[in-house]
Design an enzyme around this catalytic site. Structure first.
Site, mmCIF file in Angstrom:
data_model
loop_
_atom_site.group_PDB
_atom_site.id
_atom_site.type_symbol
_atom_site.label_atom_id
_atom_site.label_comp_id
_atom_site.label_asym_id
_atom_site.label_seq_id
_atom_site.Cartn_x
_atom_site.Cartn_y
_atom_site.Cartn_z
ATOM 1 N N HIS A 26 -1.676 -1.647 -3.994
ATOM 2 C CA HIS A 26 -2.899 -1.318 -3.256
ATOM 3 C C HIS A 26 -2.991 0.203 -3.100
ATOM 4 O O HIS A 26 -2.075 0.843 -2.590
ATOM 5 C CB HIS A 26 -2.843 -2.002 -1.885
ATOM 6 C CG HIS A 26 -4.069 -1.833 -1.050
ATOM 7 N ND1 HIS A 26 -5.182 -2.623 -1.197
ATOM 8 C CD2 HIS A 26 -4.352 -0.983 -0.038
ATOM 9 C CE1 HIS A 26 -6.103 -2.260 -0.307
ATOM 10 N NE2 HIS A 26 -5.628 -1.258 0.405
ATOM 11 N N HIS A 58 -8.868 0.581 -3.032
ATOM 12 C CA HIS A 58 -9.684 0.369 -1.834
ATOM 13 C C HIS A 58 -10.380 1.694 -1.551
ATOM 14 O O HIS A 58 -9.747 2.640 -1.078
ATOM 15 C CB HIS A 58 -8.744 -0.059 -0.694
ATOM 16 C CG HIS A 58 -9.406 -0.196 0.634
ATOM 17 N ND1 HIS A 58 -8.690 -0.316 1.801
ATOM 18 C CD2 HIS A 58 -10.715 -0.260 0.989
ATOM 19 C CE1 HIS A 58 -9.530 -0.426 2.816
ATOM 20 N NE2 HIS A 58 -10.761 -0.384 2.357
ATOM 21 N N SER A 81 0.854 -1.188 0.000
ATOM 22 C CA SER A 81 0.000 0.000 0.000
ATOM 23 C C SER A 81 0.886 1.232 0.000
ATOM 24 O O SER A 81 1.661 1.459 0.938
ATOM 25 C CB SER A 81 -0.873 0.017 1.262
ATOM 26 O OG SER A 81 -1.335 1.335 1.480
ATOM 27 N N MET A 119 -9.301 7.829 0.131
ATOM 28 C CA MET A 119 -10.067 8.299 1.297
ATOM 29 C C MET A 119 -10.597 9.697 1.042
ATOM 30 O O MET A 119 -9.906 10.536 0.451
ATOM 31 C CB MET A 119 -9.170 8.329 2.537
ATOM 32 C CG MET A 119 -8.487 7.006 2.827
ATOM 33 S SD MET A 119 -7.602 7.064 4.378
ATOM 34 C CE MET A 119 -6.685 5.507 4.290
ATOM 35 N N ASP A 132 -5.999 -6.486 5.318
ATOM 36 C CA ASP A 132 -5.434 -5.139 5.183
ATOM 37 C C ASP A 132 -5.335 -4.452 6.542
ATOM 38 O O ASP A 132 -6.355 -4.184 7.180
ATOM 39 C CB ASP A 132 -6.362 -4.341 4.243
ATOM 40 C CG ASP A 132 -5.861 -2.933 3.959
ATOM 41 O OD1 ASP A 132 -4.738 -2.600 4.380
ATOM 42 O OD2 ASP A 132 -6.608 -2.174 3.307
ATOM 43 N N MET A 157 -10.589 -5.786 6.915
ATOM 44 C CA MET A 157 -9.758 -4.755 7.553
ATOM 45 C C MET A 157 -9.319 -5.259 8.919
ATOM 46 O O MET A 157 -10.154 -5.609 9.754
ATOM 47 C CB MET A 157 -10.547 -3.459 7.750
ATOM 48 C CG MET A 157 -10.937 -2.693 6.508
ATOM 49 S SD MET A 157 -9.570 -1.976 5.579
ATOM 50 C CE MET A 157 -8.561 -1.186 6.805
ATOM 51 N N ASP A 203 -5.101 3.306 -1.566
ATOM 52 C CA ASP A 203 -6.089 3.669 -0.548
ATOM 53 C C ASP A 203 -6.686 5.035 -0.848
ATOM 54 O O ASP A 203 -6.019 6.058 -0.729
ATOM 55 C CB ASP A 203 -5.427 3.672 0.837
ATOM 56 C CG ASP A 203 -5.125 2.260 1.297
ATOM 57 O OD1 ASP A 203 -6.062 1.454 1.387
ATOM 58 O OD2 ASP A 203 -3.940 1.962 1.539
ATOM 59 N N MET A 250 -12.424 4.100 0.366
ATOM 60 C CA MET A 250 -12.955 4.436 1.688
ATOM 61 C C MET A 250 -13.637 5.789 1.547
ATOM 62 O O MET A 250 -13.181 6.813 2.057
ATOM 63 C CB MET A 250 -11.820 4.460 2.720
ATOM 64 C CG MET A 250 -11.332 3.057 3.060
ATOM 65 S SD MET A 250 -9.660 3.054 3.733
ATOM 66 C CE MET A 250 -8.719 3.069 2.218
HETATM 67 C C1 DX5 Z 1 -5.900 1.743 6.091
HETATM 68 C C2 DX5 Z 1 -5.598 1.266 4.700
HETATM 69 C C3 DX5 Z 1 -4.486 0.297 4.623
HETATM 70 C C4 DX5 Z 1 -3.157 0.842 5.097
HETATM 71 C C5 DX5 Z 1 -2.320 -0.300 5.541
HETATM 72 O O1 DX5 Z 1 -7.073 2.478 6.058
HETATM 73 O O2 DX5 Z 1 -6.745 0.632 4.157
HETATM 74 O O3 DX5 Z 1 -4.363 -0.208 3.303
HETATM 75 O O4 DX5 Z 1 -2.479 1.546 4.120
HETATM 76 O O5 DX5 Z 1 -1.174 0.207 6.132
HETATM 77 P P1 DX5 Z 1 -0.392 -0.634 7.248
HETATM 78 O O6 DX5 Z 1 0.076 -1.896 6.569
HETATM 79 O O7 DX5 Z 1 0.699 0.264 7.668
HETATM 80 O O8 DX5 Z 1 -1.382 -0.950 8.342
HETATM 81 ZN ZN ZN Z 2 -6.431 -0.394 2.199
#
Ligand code: DX5
Ligand code: ZN
Length: 224
Positions: A34, A67, A9, A38, A177, A138, A36, A69
């Site tokens: 990956h 992903h 990620s 948000m 994740d 998660m 993320d 969010m």
């Molecule tokens: C959190 C994300 C994850 C995050 C994981 O909201 O969905 O993908 O980047 O990071 P680590 O591996 O540091 O927990």
């Molecule tokens: Zn994620």
């Protein structure tokens, strides 16, 4: 699935050089990137969106796993698909018509996944399981990288496997994740996870390439 996949990620990477951050993990053997996304509403953080992903699409051939969010993901999925993502997951409580959205994503040739927060029970998948390609479990609360793994979420894995058996959907992939690192990946892998997301354990390591290699080794190491 026999092949397990590692999905770094980039959330934990240096945002001033995301292209390079992707190349580093690609050269070390990463399988998927990956991403993320948000929106500051579904989660208390704002990260990257369509233009960034579109630019990053030029630097690698690796599959992009977005992903989402964000609230109302249905408003943006077409833009993400156009930007070149190959897998799209969203949270069930972020949209009203999850089935419609899953079918729409798949109709565009993109894999559709449902993400479960630590507090979301597996039984919320009971009906949608027939239609999805993967489940993203998660193991931290979504919003930030670098959080501590919540071991209780592992209780969901046997429940999900059971649901997959009961519904004849043993082909659904399981992605985990949050908080995955060199110390816990082997044990978690043993439970039958297909895709591992790892952010800080790669991008905050002194040697990122070595971190990718070690995670992959441990992910594939079957414990006795
Ligand atoms: C959190 C994300 C994850 C995050 C994981 O909201 O969905 O993908 O980047 O990071 P680590 O591996 O540091 O927990
Ligand atoms: Zn994620």
């Amino acid at each position: 699935m026999n092949t397990k996949l590692l999905a770094p990620s980039i959330l934990a990477g240096d945002f001033s050089k995301l292209g390079e951050e992707i190349k580093i993990v690609e050269e070390a053997g990463a399988d998927i990137i990956h991403l993320d996304v948000m929106d500051g509403r579904y989660v208390p953080n704002i990260t990257i969106g369509v233009p960034v992903i579109k630019s990053l699409r030029k630097v690698t051939q690796l599959p992009f796993d977005a992903h989402l969010m964000i609230v109302e993901p249905e408003r943006y999925v077409d833009d993400f698909i156009q930007a070149g993502v190959n897998m799209l997951s969203f949270h069930l409580d972020a949209t009203i018509h999850a089935h419609r959205l899953v079918e729409h994503i798949k109709s565009k040739g993109v894999k559709a996944g449902i993400a479960l927060n630590p507090s979301n029970p597996v039984n919320t998948l009971e009906e949608i399981i027939y239609f999805i390609d993967y489940v993203l479990i998660m193991s931290v609360n979504p919003g930030f990288s670098g959080q501590k793994f919540i071991p209780e979420v592992l209780n969901k894995i046997p429940k999900l496997k059971k649901l997959m058996e009961e519904t004849g959907r043993t082909d659904v992939l399981i992605e985990i994740d949050g908080g995955i690192n060199q110390d816990n990946i082997a044990q978690i892998s043993k439970m039958g996870i297909d895709i591992f997301v790892a952010g800080s354990s790669i991008y905050r390591a002194s040697d990122k390439k070595q971190a990718v290699k070690t995670l992959k080794e441990k992910m594939n190491q079957l414990l006795v």
